[in-house]
Every structure is written in C-alpha cells, then in structure tokens.
Design a protein around this motif. Structure first.
Motif, PDB file in Angstrom:
ATOM      1  N   ALA A  13      15.243 -31.735  17.856  1.00 61.06           N
ATOM      2  CA  ALA A  13      14.626 -33.049  18.033  1.00 61.06           C
ATOM      3  C   ALA A  13      15.492 -34.149  17.434  1.00 61.06           C
ATOM      4  O   ALA A  13      15.665 -35.210  18.042  1.00 61.06           O
ATOM      5  CB  ALA A  13      13.236 -33.067  17.407  1.00 61.06           C
ATOM      6  N   GLY A  14      16.038 -33.921  16.258  1.00 58.91           N
ATOM      7  CA  GLY A  14      16.922 -34.910  15.637  1.00 58.91           C
ATOM      8  C   GLY A  14      18.184 -35.135  16.449  1.00 58.91           C
ATOM      9  O   GLY A  14      18.636 -36.265  16.616  1.00 58.91           O
ATOM     10  N   TYR A  15      18.744 -34.051  16.977  1.00 56.13           N
ATOM     11  CA  TYR A  15      19.940 -34.164  17.821  1.00 56.13           C
ATOM     12  C   TYR A  15      19.629 -34.958  19.085  1.00 56.13           C
ATOM     13  O   TYR A  15      20.362 -35.888  19.449  1.00 56.13           O
ATOM     14  CB  TYR A  15      20.448 -32.768  18.181  1.00 56.13           C
ATOM     15  N   GLY A  42       5.432 -38.077  14.899  1.00 57.68           N
ATOM     16  CA  GLY A  42       4.967 -37.889  16.273  1.00 57.68           C
ATOM     17  C   GLY A  42       3.595 -37.236  16.324  1.00 57.68           C
ATOM     18  O   GLY A  42       2.744 -37.623  17.122  1.00 57.68           O
ATOM     19  N   GLY A  43       3.363 -36.242  15.467  1.00 57.19           N
ATOM     20  CA  GLY A  43       2.053 -35.600  15.407  1.00 57.19           C
ATOM     21  C   GLY A  43       0.970 -36.572  14.992  1.00 57.19           C
ATOM     22  O   GLY A  43      -0.146 -36.551  15.520  1.00 57.19           O
ATOM     23  N   ILE A  56       5.963 -24.281  21.474  1.00 56.68           N
ATOM     24  CA  ILE A  56       7.286 -24.752  21.085  1.00 56.68           C
ATOM     25  C   ILE A  56       7.682 -25.995  21.875  1.00 56.68           C
ATOM     26  O   ILE A  56       8.198 -26.959  21.318  1.00 56.68           O
ATOM     27  CB  ILE A  56       8.327 -23.627  21.252  1.00 56.68           C
ATOM     28  N   VAL A  57       7.414 -26.001  23.174  1.00 58.79           N
ATOM     29  CA  VAL A  57       7.787 -27.150  24.008  1.00 58.79           C
ATOM     30  C   VAL A  57       6.984 -28.383  23.600  1.00 58.79           C
ATOM     31  O   VAL A  57       7.532 -29.487  23.479  1.00 58.79           O
ATOM     32  CB  VAL A  57       7.594 -26.833  25.508  1.00 58.79           C
ATOM     33  N   GLY A  58       5.703 -28.231  23.360  1.00 56.76           N
ATOM     34  CA  GLY A  58       4.881 -29.353  22.909  1.00 56.76           C
ATOM     35  C   GLY A  58       5.339 -29.884  21.564  1.00 56.76           C
ATOM     36  O   GLY A  58       5.379 -31.086  21.343  1.00 56.76           O
ATOM     37  N   GLY A  59       5.685 -28.974  20.667  1.00 58.35           N
ATOM     38  CA  GLY A  59       6.206 -29.384  19.365  1.00 58.35           C
ATOM     39  C   GLY A  59       7.529 -30.110  19.486  1.00 58.35           C
ATOM     40  O   GLY A  59       7.786 -31.081  18.777  1.00 58.35           O
ATOM     41  N   LEU A  60       8.373 -29.650  20.400  1.00 60.55           N
ATOM     42  CA  LEU A  60       9.662 -30.294  20.613  1.00 60.55           C
ATOM     43  C   LEU A  60       9.480 -31.702  21.176  1.00 60.55           C
ATOM     44  O   LEU A  60      10.107 -32.652  20.707  1.00 60.55           O
ATOM     45  CB  LEU A  60      10.532 -29.454  21.547  1.00 60.55           C
ATOM     46  N   ILE A  61       8.603 -31.848  22.150  1.00 61.15           N
ATOM     47  CA  ILE A  61       8.343 -33.167  22.736  1.00 61.15           C
ATOM     48  C   ILE A  61       7.776 -34.114  21.681  1.00 61.15           C
ATOM     49  O   ILE A  61       8.225 -35.261  21.560  1.00 61.15           O
ATOM     50  CB  ILE A  61       7.394 -33.046  23.943  1.00 61.15           C
ATOM     51  N   THR A  62       6.822 -33.643  20.908  1.00 57.60           N
ATOM     52  CA  THR A  62       6.233 -34.449  19.850  1.00 57.60           C
ATOM     53  C   THR A  62       7.287 -34.855  18.828  1.00 57.60           C
ATOM     54  O   THR A  62       7.358 -36.018  18.418  1.00 57.60           O
ATOM     55  CB  THR A  62       5.104 -33.682  19.151  1.00 57.60           C
ATOM     56  N   SER A  63       8.130 -33.914  18.430  1.00 59.55           N
ATOM     57  CA  SER A  63       9.161 -34.194  17.427  1.00 59.55           C
ATOM     58  C   SER A  63      10.203 -35.172  17.946  1.00 59.55           C
ATOM     59  O   SER A  63      10.645 -36.057  17.212  1.00 59.55           O
ATOM     60  CB  SER A  63       9.842 -32.903  16.995  1.00 59.55           C
ATOM     61  N   VAL A  64      10.613 -35.010  19.203  1.00 56.19           N
ATOM     62  CA  VAL A  64      11.618 -35.918  19.764  1.00 56.19           C
ATOM     63  C   VAL A  64      11.065 -37.340  19.836  1.00 56.19           C
ATOM     64  O   VAL A  64      11.734 -38.299  19.445  1.00 56.19           O
ATOM     65  CB  VAL A  64      12.095 -35.436  21.152  1.00 56.19           C
ATOM     66  N   ILE A  65       9.848 -37.485  20.326  1.00 59.83           N
ATOM     67  CA  ILE A  65       9.240 -38.820  20.415  1.00 59.83           C
ATOM     68  C   ILE A  65       9.094 -39.429  19.019  1.00 59.83           C
ATOM     69  O   ILE A  65       9.394 -40.604  18.800  1.00 59.83           O
ATOM     70  CB  ILE A  65       7.902 -38.766  21.167  1.00 59.83           C
ATOM     71  N   GLY A  66       8.652 -38.635  18.062  1.00 59.47           N
ATOM     72  CA  GLY A  66       8.525 -39.136  16.693  1.00 59.47           C
ATOM     73  C   GLY A  66       9.873 -39.490  16.079  1.00 59.47           C
ATOM     74  O   GLY A  66       9.995 -40.500  15.382  1.00 59.47           O
TER      75      GLY A  66
END
Length: 83
Positions: A13-15, A42-43, A56-66
């Motif tokens: 997500a940071g990358y 994001g959460g 995992i995909v939902g967590g990744l999307i949430t983390s990237v947006i955050g």
C-alpha cells in the motif's frame, strides 16, 4: 490474518501510494510506515462512511486509499520544492 500479512499489505500500500502521488515514495521503511498508518486511516474513514471491506484485497484497497490520503495531507503541510 497474521501480522506478516499486515506488514506485506502495508508495504504494498505504501509503495502504491507513493506511485499514485507525485514521486516514488520515501523509501522502503517510510513506505511501510505510511502503508500501515494509511491502513488505520483508511479503515477509520471507511468506517465513518459505512463501508466494510474483508480479505486481503479489501485490506489492500483500504490501505492504499488511506496511504494516499495520508500523503495528500502531508503534502499540504510540506514546503513546495523550487527547482
């Protein structure tokens, strides 16, 4: 989900946030920190909006947006680069 997956998702997500925003991020360690903080941010934002993600995909999307949101907030307070 194990602690290892949170680290991997935070790193990715940071990358991705560094690539989405101007520039290539701040390096591996700072990208990891931005991704993890972005996941929390994001959460929180998704919770306020009533959006729930799983897996995992939902967590990744949430983390990237955050993380993108976090980088945007940081850019508001940083001085513009002249050059």
């Amino acid at each position: 989900m194990s602690f290892f997956w949170y680290i991997v998702i935070g790193l990715i997500a940071g990358y991705l946030a560094g690539k989405i925003m101007r520039g290539g991020g701040f390096g591996l360690v700072v990208n990891l920190i931005v991704g993890i903080i972005g996941g929390v941010l994001g959460g929180w934002v998704f919770g306020l909006l009533g959006i729930a993600t799983t897996g995992i995909v939902g967590g990744l999307i949430t983390s990237v947006i955050g993380a993108v949101l976090l980088l945007w907030i940081v850019s508001l307070f940083s001085k513009p680069k002249n050059g």
